[in-house]
Design a protein around this motif. Structure first.
Motif, mmCIF file in Angstrom:
data_model
loop_
_atom_site.group_PDB
_atom_site.id
_atom_site.type_symbol
_atom_site.label_atom_id
_atom_site.label_comp_id
_atom_site.label_asym_id
_atom_site.label_seq_id
_atom_site.Cartn_x
_atom_site.Cartn_y
_atom_site.Cartn_z
ATOM 1 N N VAL A 28 0.811 -1.227 0.000
ATOM 2 C CA VAL A 28 0.000 0.000 0.000
ATOM 3 C C VAL A 28 0.846 1.280 0.000
ATOM 4 C CG1 VAL A 28 -1.991 -1.147 1.055
ATOM 5 C CG2 VAL A 28 -0.342 -0.006 2.542
ATOM 6 N N TYR A 29 2.066 1.154 -0.484
ATOM 7 C CA TYR A 29 2.951 2.333 -0.609
ATOM 8 C C TYR A 29 2.340 3.317 -1.609
ATOM 9 C CZ TYR A 29 7.319 4.862 -1.810
ATOM 10 O OH TYR A 29 8.280 5.804 -2.050
ATOM 11 N N LYS A 30 2.325 4.572 -1.234
ATOM 12 C CA LYS A 30 1.820 5.657 -2.079
ATOM 13 C C LYS A 30 0.312 5.617 -2.297
ATOM 14 C CE LYS A 30 5.957 7.262 -4.326
ATOM 15 N NZ LYS A 30 6.806 7.329 -5.481
ATOM 16 N N ILE A 51 -1.336 -7.783 3.940
ATOM 17 C CA ILE A 51 -1.243 -6.357 3.608
ATOM 18 C C ILE A 51 0.100 -5.840 4.115
ATOM 19 C CG2 ILE A 51 -2.328 -4.072 3.845
ATOM 20 C CD1 ILE A 51 -4.252 -6.119 2.572
ATOM 21 N N ASP A 52 0.806 -5.133 3.236
ATOM 22 C CA ASP A 52 2.131 -4.607 3.568
ATOM 23 C C ASP A 52 2.087 -3.085 3.646
ATOM 24 O OD1 ASP A 52 5.234 -5.312 3.587
ATOM 25 O OD2 ASP A 52 4.958 -3.464 2.437
ATOM 26 N N THR A 53 2.243 -2.553 4.857
ATOM 27 C CA THR A 53 2.275 -1.103 5.019
ATOM 28 C C THR A 53 3.564 -0.706 5.743
ATOM 29 O OG1 THR A 53 1.040 0.845 5.797
ATOM 30 C CG2 THR A 53 0.887 -1.117 7.168
ATOM 31 N N ILE A 112 12.631 -3.531 10.067
ATOM 32 C CA ILE A 112 13.435 -2.300 10.028
ATOM 33 C C ILE A 112 13.464 -1.889 8.551
ATOM 34 C CG2 ILE A 112 15.719 -1.297 10.388
ATOM 35 C CD1 ILE A 112 16.167 -3.405 12.576
ATOM 36 N N HIS A 113 12.987 -0.670 8.272
ATOM 37 C CA HIS A 113 12.716 -0.313 6.869
ATOM 38 C C HIS A 113 13.972 -0.210 5.988
ATOM 39 C CE1 HIS A 113 9.266 1.747 4.491
ATOM 40 N NE2 HIS A 113 10.080 1.147 3.668
ATOM 41 N N TRP A 114 15.028 0.400 6.539
ATOM 42 C CA TRP A 114 16.267 0.565 5.761
ATOM 43 C C TRP A 114 17.486 0.355 6.654
ATOM 44 C CZ3 TRP A 114 12.673 4.782 5.082
ATOM 45 C CH2 TRP A 114 11.982 4.733 3.871
ATOM 46 N N VAL A 140 13.886 -7.491 8.482
ATOM 47 C CA VAL A 140 14.525 -6.279 7.986
ATOM 48 C C VAL A 140 14.081 -6.032 6.548
ATOM 49 C CG1 VAL A 140 16.545 -6.494 9.494
ATOM 50 C CG2 VAL A 140 16.552 -7.618 7.258
ATOM 51 N N SER A 141 14.479 -4.889 6.031
ATOM 52 C CA SER A 141 14.115 -4.565 4.648
ATOM 53 C C SER A 141 15.265 -3.812 3.991
ATOM 54 C CB SER A 141 12.842 -3.719 4.646
ATOM 55 O OG SER A 141 12.510 -3.366 3.329
ATOM 56 N N ASN A 142 15.469 -4.099 2.741
ATOM 57 C CA ASN A 142 16.533 -3.462 1.955
ATOM 58 C C ASN A 142 17.921 -3.773 2.510
ATOM 59 O OD1 ASN A 142 14.735 -2.088 0.099
ATOM 60 N ND2 ASN A 142 14.164 -0.801 1.832
ATOM 61 N N TYR A 143 18.063 -4.911 3.164
ATOM 62 C CA TYR A 143 19.361 -5.316 3.704
ATOM 63 C C TYR A 143 20.160 -6.088 2.660
ATOM 64 C CZ TYR A 143 18.959 -3.766 8.540
ATOM 65 O OH TYR A 143 18.895 -2.977 9.664
ATOM 66 N N PRO A 213 1.903 -9.107 -18.714
ATOM 67 C CA PRO A 213 3.258 -8.921 -18.185
ATOM 68 C C PRO A 213 3.285 -8.873 -16.658
ATOM 69 C CG PRO A 213 2.938 -7.519 -20.095
ATOM 70 C CD PRO A 213 1.598 -8.148 -19.795
ATOM 71 N N ALA A 214 2.295 -8.213 -16.048
ATOM 72 C CA ALA A 214 2.271 -8.142 -14.580
ATOM 73 C C ALA A 214 2.195 -9.547 -13.991
ATOM 74 C CB ALA A 214 1.072 -7.312 -14.106
ATOM 75 N N GLN A 215 1.384 -10.382 -14.592
ATOM 76 C CA GLN A 215 1.238 -11.749 -14.067
ATOM 77 C C GLN A 215 2.539 -12.543 -14.221
ATOM 78 O OE1 GLN A 215 -2.284 -12.563 -16.406
ATOM 79 N NE2 GLN A 215 -3.603 -12.420 -14.597
ATOM 80 N N LYS A 231 1.464 -3.690 -5.668
ATOM 81 C CA LYS A 231 0.515 -2.650 -5.257
ATOM 82 C C LYS A 231 -0.395 -2.292 -6.432
ATOM 83 C CE LYS A 231 -0.379 2.016 -5.584
ATOM 84 N NZ LYS A 231 -0.389 2.873 -6.808
ATOM 85 N N SER A 232 -1.681 -2.174 -6.166
ATOM 86 C CA SER A 232 -2.576 -1.519 -7.116
ATOM 87 C C SER A 232 -3.727 -0.918 -6.348
ATOM 88 C CB SER A 232 -3.109 -2.479 -8.176
ATOM 89 O OG SER A 232 -3.932 -1.731 -9.065
ATOM 90 N N THR A 233 -4.277 0.157 -6.889
ATOM 91 C CA THR A 233 -5.456 0.754 -6.274
ATOM 92 C C THR A 233 -6.720 0.344 -7.039
ATOM 93 O OG1 THR A 233 -5.048 2.681 -7.646
ATOM 94 C CG2 THR A 233 -4.323 2.813 -5.363
ATOM 95 N N GLY A 236 -9.655 -4.212 -10.842
ATOM 96 C CA GLY A 236 -9.349 -5.111 -11.963
ATOM 97 C C GLY A 236 -7.908 -5.599 -11.897
ATOM 98 N N ARG A 237 -6.998 -4.686 -11.585
ATOM 99 C CA ARG A 237 -5.578 -5.062 -11.510
ATOM 100 C C ARG A 237 -5.288 -5.919 -10.287
ATOM 101 N NH1 ARG A 237 -2.245 0.354 -13.292
ATOM 102 N NH2 ARG A 237 -2.569 0.151 -15.531
ATOM 103 N N MET A 238 -5.975 -5.626 -9.188
ATOM 104 C CA MET A 238 -5.773 -6.478 -7.996
ATOM 105 C C MET A 238 -6.187 -7.906 -8.323
ATOM 106 S SD MET A 238 -6.915 -4.389 -4.615
ATOM 107 C CE MET A 238 -7.572 -2.812 -5.036
#
Ligand code: NDP
Length: 275
Positions: A28-30, A51-53, A112-114, A140-143, A213-215, A231-233, A236-238
Motif C-alpha cells: 500500500v505504498y503511495k 497487507i504490507d504497510t 526495520i525499513h532501511w 529487515v528490509s533493503n538489507y 506482463p504483470a502476471q 501494489k494496485s489501487t 481489476g488489476r488487484m
C-alpha cells in the motif's frame, strides 16, 4: 528454495519460527490515506490476506480500519509494518505508535525499513519487542548481505528480508544467502514500480501463456520462492495480480527472465541501499 508447482492464492511460506506468511499480498505504498480503506477492503473482498504497510506510508490507521471493518477473523490476515529510520532513537515508542495506528491487537511482521545506521541497536530492540509477544515475527528490509552479516552475533537472525526484486534486479546471491540462513525474501516493487512493464521480452512470454506482463513478473518472483506484494489501487488489476496460480513458468522461461537482470532499481530509496 524448492517451490511447489501447485501454489494457490492461499499458499503460505513458513518463517523460521513456524509463523506462516501468505505468498501474495497487497502493498500500500503511495496509496493516499483517503483511498486506503476502500482499496484494502476491496483487496480483502477479492481474497488477499496479506497487507504490507509502513509508518513511512502514512496509512497504517486506514489499513487497520479496513481490516477491522471487514469482519474477517484477525488471525486470517497477515499485516506487516515497518520502522522509520528517523525513529532509531526511539524504537519501542515507534513500534507502539504503529500498533496504536493499526489497532489490530498485534502486528504479524515488524521490519526495520532501511539499513541506514544503528543497525545492531535497532535489531536488538526488535528482538525484545518480539520476546514481549506484541509481534509474531521480525525482520529487515533493503538489507544487503553485508548488512545481514552485521547482525551476526546479535541473537536471532531476521526471519524476513524485504527487498526490491524483479527480473531487472534479479538478486541471485542475496536470494541464495537468505535461503541458506532460513531468511524468507519478500519481493517489493515486483512490478518495477510500474516502470518496466512494457518490455517486449516479457510480453512474448506473457503471450505464450495467455497472461499479462504483470502476471509474469509476479509468477517469476513466486517461483523464486519469495513472498510477493504488488501494489494496485484498481480492483481489476488487484484481481489480475492474484490470477497467477493457474500456470507455471518453465525452466526456460525462468532462465530468460533471470537473464533480464541489469541491476536496475525502480524504487527510489531502495537504490540507495543497493548491492
Ligand atoms: P509495484 O512494483 O507493485 O508497482 C506498482 C505500480 O504498478 C503502480 O503504478 C500500479 O498502478 C501499477 N500496477 C499494478 N498492477 C498492475 C497491472 N496488473 N498492470 C499494470 N500496472 C499495474 O510497486 P511498489 O513500489 O508499490 O511496490 C509494491 C509494494 O512493495 C509497495 O506498495 C510496498 O508495500 C512495498 N515496497 C517496500 C519498499 C521497502 O523499502 N521495503 C519499497 C517499495 C515498495 P495502479 O495502482 O494505478 O494500478
Amino acid at each position: 528454495m524448492s517451490v511447489p508447482q501447485n501454489l494457490t492464492f492461499s499458499s503460505r511460506i513458513s518463517l523460521k519460527n513456524g509463523i506462516t506468511i501468505p505468498v501474495l499480498g497487497l502493498g500500500v505504498y503511495k496509496i493516499p490515506k483517503e483511498d486506503t480503506e476502500r482499496v484494502v477492503r476491496t483487496a480483502l473482498d477479492i481474497g488477499y490476506r496479506h497487507i504490507d504497510t509502513a509508518a513511512y506510508y502514512g496509512n497504517e490507521r486506514e489499513v487497520g480500519k479496513a481490516i477491522r471493518a471487514s469482519g474477517i477473523p484477525r488471525e486470517e490476515i497477515f499485516v506487516t509494518t515497518k520502522l522509520l529510520p528517523t525513529r532509531l532513537f526511539g524504537v519501542q515508542a515507534a513500534f507502539q505508535e504503529s500498533s496504536r495506528n493499526l489497532n489490530l491487537g498485534y502486528i504479524d511482521l515488524y521490519l526495520i525499513h532501511w539499513p541506514f545506521f544503528r543497525k545492531r541497536h535497532a535489531w536488538k530492540i526488535l528482538q525484545k519487542i518480539y520476546a514481549d509477544g506484541s509481534v509474531k515475527a521480525i525482520g529487515v528490509s533493503n538489507y544487503r548481505i553485508a548488512d545481514l552479516e552485521d547482525l551476526n552475533s546479535t541473537g536471532l537472525a531476521p526471519m524476513v528480508n524485504q527487498v526490491e526484486f524483479h527480473p531487472f534486479l534479479f538478486r541471485k546471491r542475496l536470494l541464495e544467502y537468505c535461503d541458506s540462513r532460513g531468511i524468507v525474501v519478500e519481493a517489493h516493487s515486483p512490478l518495477t514500480h510500474g516502470k518496466r512493464m512494457n518490455d517486449a521480452r516479457i510480453s512474448a512470454i506473457a503471450e505464450k501463456h495467455g497472461k499479462t506482463p504483470a502476471q509474469i513478473l509476479i509468477r517469476w518472483a513466486l517461483q523464486h520462492g519469495t513472498a510477493v506484494i504488488p501494489k494496485s489501487t484498481r480492483e481489476g488489476r488487484m484481481r489480475e495480480n492474484a490470477d497467477v496460480f493457474d500456470f507455471y513458468l518453465s525452466e526456460d522461461d525462468m532462465k530468460k527472465l533471470d537473464a533480464l537482470n541489469e541491476n536496475y532499481y525502480a524504487a527510489g530509496l531502495s537504490r540507495l541501499v543497493g548491492e
